[in-house]
Design a protein around this motif. Sequence first.
Motif, PDB file in Angstrom:
ATOM      1  N   THR A   2     -18.700 185.973  69.258  1.00 55.83           N
ATOM      2  CA  THR A   2     -18.406 185.530  67.889  1.00 55.83           C
ATOM      3  C   THR A   2     -19.523 185.829  66.898  1.00 55.83           C
ATOM      4  N   GLY A   3     -20.729 186.122  67.389  1.00 60.28           N
ATOM      5  CA  GLY A   3     -21.860 186.283  66.487  1.00 60.28           C
ATOM      6  C   GLY A   3     -22.495 184.958  66.121  1.00 60.28           C
ATOM      7  N   ILE A   4     -22.001 183.864  66.706  1.00 62.89           N
ATOM      8  CA  ILE A   4     -22.527 182.523  66.429  1.00 62.89           C
ATOM      9  C   ILE A   4     -23.144 181.989  67.712  1.00 62.89           C
ATOM     10  N   LYS A   5     -24.294 181.312  67.610  1.00 63.24           N
ATOM     11  CA  LYS A   5     -25.029 180.919  68.807  1.00 63.24           C
ATOM     12  C   LYS A   5     -24.581 179.576  69.381  1.00 63.24           C
ATOM     13  N   THR A   6     -23.611 178.904  68.762  1.00 62.03           N
ATOM     14  CA  THR A   6     -23.119 177.640  69.277  1.00 62.03           C
ATOM     15  C   THR A   6     -21.652 177.778  69.676  1.00 62.03           C
ATOM     16  N   PRO A   7     -21.152 176.898  70.572  1.00 66.39           N
ATOM     17  CA  PRO A   7     -19.761 177.017  71.030  1.00 66.39           C
ATOM     18  C   PRO A   7     -18.737 176.868  69.910  1.00 66.39           C
ATOM     19  N   ILE A   8     -19.054 176.053  68.902  1.00 64.95           N
ATOM     20  CA  ILE A   8     -18.139 175.863  67.773  1.00 64.95           C
ATOM     21  C   ILE A   8     -18.868 176.247  66.494  1.00 64.95           C
ATOM     22  N   GLY A   9     -18.237 177.087  65.691  1.00 65.81           N
ATOM     23  CA  GLY A   9     -18.855 177.513  64.440  1.00 65.81           C
ATOM     24  C   GLY A   9     -17.799 177.836  63.403  1.00 65.81           C
ATOM     25  N   ILE A  10     -18.219 177.903  62.165  1.00 68.49           N
ATOM     26  CA  ILE A  10     -17.317 178.230  61.056  1.00 68.49           C
ATOM     27  C   ILE A  10     -17.920 179.399  60.293  1.00 68.49           C
ATOM     28  N   LYS A  11     -17.109 180.423  60.056  1.00 68.94           N
ATOM     29  CA  LYS A  11     -17.561 181.574  59.280  1.00 68.94           C
ATOM     30  C   LYS A  11     -17.018 181.479  57.870  1.00 68.94           C
ATOM     31  N   ILE A  12     -17.880 181.748  56.911  1.00 68.02           N
ATOM     32  CA  ILE A  12     -17.488 181.772  55.495  1.00 68.02           C
ATOM     33  C   ILE A  12     -17.735 183.188  54.997  1.00 68.02           C
ATOM     34  N   ILE A  13     -16.694 183.838  54.514  1.00 73.71           N
ATOM     35  CA  ILE A  13     -16.794 185.227  54.094  1.00 73.71           C
ATOM     36  C   ILE A  13     -16.474 185.331  52.604  1.00 73.71           C
ATOM     37  N   GLY A  14     -17.290 186.052  51.861  1.00 70.16           N
ATOM     38  CA  GLY A  14     -17.046 186.224  50.431  1.00 70.16           C
ATOM     39  C   GLY A  14     -18.052 187.173  49.821  1.00 70.16           C
ATOM     40  N   PRO A  15     -17.862 187.529  48.557  1.00 69.16           N
ATOM     41  CA  PRO A  15     -18.736 188.515  47.904  1.00 69.16           C
ATOM     42  C   PRO A  15     -20.041 187.945  47.363  1.00 69.16           C
ATOM     43  N   SER A  16     -20.143 186.619  47.232  1.00 68.85           N
ATOM     44  CA  SER A  16     -21.319 186.004  46.612  1.00 68.85           C
ATOM     45  C   SER A  16     -22.098 185.194  47.633  1.00 68.85           C
ATOM     46  N   LEU A  17     -23.354 185.598  47.891  1.00 70.17           N
ATOM     47  CA  LEU A  17     -24.181 184.865  48.845  1.00 70.17           C
ATOM     48  C   LEU A  17     -24.473 183.446  48.360  1.00 70.17           C
ATOM     49  N   GLU A  18     -24.656 183.290  47.053  1.00 69.02           N
ATOM     50  CA  GLU A  18     -24.930 181.962  46.491  1.00 69.02           C
ATOM     51  C   GLU A  18     -23.761 181.017  46.736  1.00 69.02           C
ATOM     52  N   GLU A  19     -22.541 181.524  46.528  1.00 68.61           N
ATOM     53  CA  GLU A  19     -21.352 180.680  46.724  1.00 68.61           C
ATOM     54  C   GLU A  19     -21.147 180.373  48.209  1.00 68.61           C
ATOM     55  N   ILE A  20     -21.443 181.359  49.061  1.00 70.59           N
ATOM     56  CA  ILE A  20     -21.329 181.143  50.511  1.00 70.59           C
ATOM     57  C   ILE A  20     -22.268 180.020  50.947  1.00 70.59           C
ATOM     58  N   GLU A  21     -23.506 180.040  50.443  1.00 63.98           N
ATOM     59  CA  GLU A  21     -24.461 178.986  50.804  1.00 63.98           C
ATOM     60  C   GLU A  21     -24.001 177.629  50.289  1.00 63.98           C
ATOM     61  N   LYS A  22     -23.454 177.593  49.093  1.00 71.52           N
ATOM     62  CA  LYS A  22     -22.974 176.331  48.512  1.00 71.52           C
ATOM     63  C   LYS A  22     -21.864 175.734  49.378  1.00 71.52           C
ATOM     64  N   ILE A  23     -20.908 176.577  49.797  1.00 65.93           N
ATOM     65  CA  ILE A  23     -19.805 176.108  50.634  1.00 65.93           C
ATOM     66  C   ILE A  23     -20.342 175.662  51.999  1.00 65.93           C
ATOM     67  N   GLY A  24     -21.291 176.428  52.541  1.00 68.90           N
ATOM     68  CA  GLY A  24     -21.871 176.074  53.840  1.00 68.90           C
ATOM     69  C   GLY A  24     -22.534 174.711  53.827  1.00 68.90           C
ATOM     70  N   LYS A  25     -23.272 174.401  52.781  1.00 69.97           N
ATOM     71  CA  LYS A  25     -23.922 173.085  52.674  1.00 69.97           C
ATOM     72  C   LYS A  25     -22.895 171.969  52.583  1.00 69.97           C
ATOM     73  N   SER A  26     -21.792 172.234  51.874  1.00 73.14           N
ATOM     74  CA  SER A  26     -20.729 171.228  51.758  1.00 73.14           C
ATOM     75  C   SER A  26     -20.084 170.972  53.118  1.00 73.14           C
ATOM     76  N   ILE A  27     -19.830 172.049  53.855  1.00 80.05           N
ATOM     77  CA  ILE A  27     -19.225 171.903  55.193  1.00 80.05           C
ATOM     78  C   ILE A  27     -20.177 171.177  56.133  1.00 80.05           C
ATOM     79  N   GLU A  28     -21.477 171.452  55.999  1.00 83.41           N
ATOM     80  CA  GLU A  28     -22.486 170.799  56.843  1.00 83.41           C
ATOM     81  C   GLU A  28     -22.400 169.276  56.721  1.00 83.41           C
ATOM     82  N   VAL A  29     -22.216 168.791  55.488  1.00 78.23           N
ATOM     83  CA  VAL A  29     -22.123 167.348  55.245  1.00 78.23           C
ATOM     84  C   VAL A  29     -20.858 166.781  55.881  1.00 78.23           C
ATOM     85  N   VAL A  30     -19.746 167.506  55.734  1.00 79.08           N
ATOM     86  CA  VAL A  30     -18.458 167.019  56.247  1.00 79.08           C
ATOM     87  C   VAL A  30     -18.446 166.990  57.772  1.00 79.08           C
TER      88      VAL A  30
END
Length: 811
Positions: free
Chosen positions: A668-696
């Motif tokens: 999967t390219g992810i080092k843990t058994p469960i992971g979530i991939k976020i794909i998009g054109p903007s790295l800033e927006e990807i990081e923003k979504i990732g931080k939100s998912i981290e909290v949830v």
Amino acid sequence: MLDYIIKWSVNNRFLIIAFTFFLVSFGFYSIHNIPIDALPDLSDIQVIVKTKYPGQDPQVIEDQVTYPLSTAMLAVPGAVSVRAYSFFGASYVYIIFEDGTDLYWARSRVLEYLEEVAGRLPEQAQVSLGPDATGVGWVYEYALVDRTGKHDLADLTTLQNWYLKFDLQTVPGVSQVATVGGMVKEYQVTLSPDTLRVYNLTIDQVRTAIKRGNQEVGGDVIELAEAEYVVRTNGYIDSVESLKQIPLGVNSKGTPVLLSDVAEIGVGPEIRRGVADLDGEGEVVGGIIEMRFGENAQNTLDGVKAKLKEIQLSLPEGVEIVETYDRSGLIERTIETLRSRLIEEIVIVFLVCLVFLFHLRSSLVVVISLPIGVMCAFIIMYMQGINANIMSLGGIAIAVGAMVDAAVVMIENVHKHLEKKRAEEIGHWEMIIEATCEVGKPLFFSLVIITLSFLPIFSLQGQEGRLFAPLAFTKSYSMAAAAFLSITLVPVLMGLFVRGKIIPEKKNPINRLLIATYEPVIKRILKRPYIIIVLAAALTISCYWPLMNLGSEFMPELNEGDRMYMPSMLPAVSIGKGRQVLQQTNKMIMKVPEVKSVFGKLGRADTATDPAPLTMIETIVQLKPKDQWRKDYTTEELTAILNESVNLPGVTNSWTMPIKTRIDMLSTGIKTPIGIKIIGPSLEEIEKIGKSIEVVISKVPNTRSVYAERAVGGRYINIDIDRTAAARFGLNIQDVQDVVALAVGGQTVTTAIEGLERYPVNIRYPQSSRDSLQKLKMLPIVTPTGANIPLADVANIYVTDGPSMIKTENA
């Protein structure tokens, strides 16, 4: 047809026995030579393209190297996915192929497409194909240590890179020996900006002079006194002194200007993206043995260890090789567990036959035919290329119970015929044929049906197919072999062994006891069939609730023995701070009494199979034998103890096992058994979504830890060149960029050759001229007119955030 085969086998029993001896011989040969590993290799067929582009940031690597390569590789025949990583100074492109693709065919296709795109890559980019191995092929790791202090890291790295590495790569089955950590010796030319101005020299002139001062050429041959002499010139850089003597020109008085006049020249470490630490005691040089795809892991490990023993004798005094990871222990435990289970099953079958038949020689029929059936499975495994692992051997273990069914029923039927004295009436061998033919057909087809029952497993794809296919193959082969032997060898063995006095079933005290217990129960049940049906239905319905709450897992966790600690740090951490964290965590882990050794790696090893950023730590924790533990901990209990022992702010802990982790990362390219991939054109927006998912996700029950990768967490010093201002001084963009690249980043301009060893020669400005924003602004640039101007006159310099790493999928 089956009756004919049985009759032919009995009438040609000499041929059957001879063929059996051949099967046994071939079986022993197959068992001895079959590849052995702990687990089937679940990794996809993949080819890796690694590109070194020194000194370039991830965005430049992505734009100029990774994206052109990724788009080109999408068109490779059979490619199903293209994963890519852009790091500082390096690009990794992983081409994943369809199941069943031949690895070497895939590598040749990638090379073809690589030739097409090579012309569109920067000149300084060094493209290479990764080894014919995967991350799962990391079968052995070691550290080079000098506890006497006579040899520094550079000396140990030289030993590893130019001696151990080449020796170990001669071992059959080894694809690559990767170096991790250490320090590569580098000739460093530190230019003085002020002195360059005095002599009116540019960096480009210095670079050209060094290149011209490091070469050797031949002058063909001449003939003297009837002998031929080869003419050659010596001119390689092989010491600091030879560098100092390189001429740069002459001054106004005609005095030569040497490199030593404008630069400090010495030996230092090359910039590195990886560090290794052993037991928290300090840096060491590590080596990783990568096994070639599909090779015999056990044979490879035996060869590596034998070679290391030879090498140890020739190492300098005080230098020793310390084993930090060895998969052979896991392989041996796995094989030994399954071997002992198989032996136990055979012994149990023998005892059951002996107890219920009360005839030792009849039990020998089962004892002889069962191992031969297992050998037949090994023969087919060997010919097909399936290695012996926990899944393939597990398939044989599952089949053993059913494999003896035909033989047991046939023996019992022969006993019945002997009780009726049929042997005296029609002859011993005719009685064997009669008794076997009576039950042979239904028994044969029952075994065939069991053989075919595993066919649906072969429809599984991807990891599931690679995991369970060996089990399905070996179980099917074992059952097919049992079916074949039941109508060929078993009748012959029964004719040879089932003779003499046979105790009738009713006279066997154990049988009489069981029948006496069973008969009244079955009679009562048959008198009340509806009650039994209702009870069975109720029992079935009652299973609904536990089934709904049982949970599921693709693969039960295999206790590999060793543990892997994989913490994540926030981006932009320096290699110095990362090294400190690595050593601290190793020291904390070593305090746990059950730990034998701790070998930690920060960043990446020198191999295409390890695309690790500098924020990633991989620590192999070797445990002591269980008899040396304080108590018999479970895997979860010991992991909890280890987790409690390591607690650093800003570090997210992750505990797993080496093989399992590499399988997850490869799939999967992810080092843990469960992971979530976020794909998009903007790295800033990807990081923003990732931080939100981290909290949830952190609020989900049973979640141990959550970490969202910071897509733009890197720190950058941007140098925006003002084209108009540069044009006023007659400078183009590249003129300014060359100054920045060479003076600040440094550049390897040539390679020093010292016998078998090769070392880079690097030029750059001194640390004191580039260690702050203000000093960078004052970097001198020589214009075409000969004037010296500061960098700030033609560029805007400021600090900003950016990506520390860029990941892409399918471009």
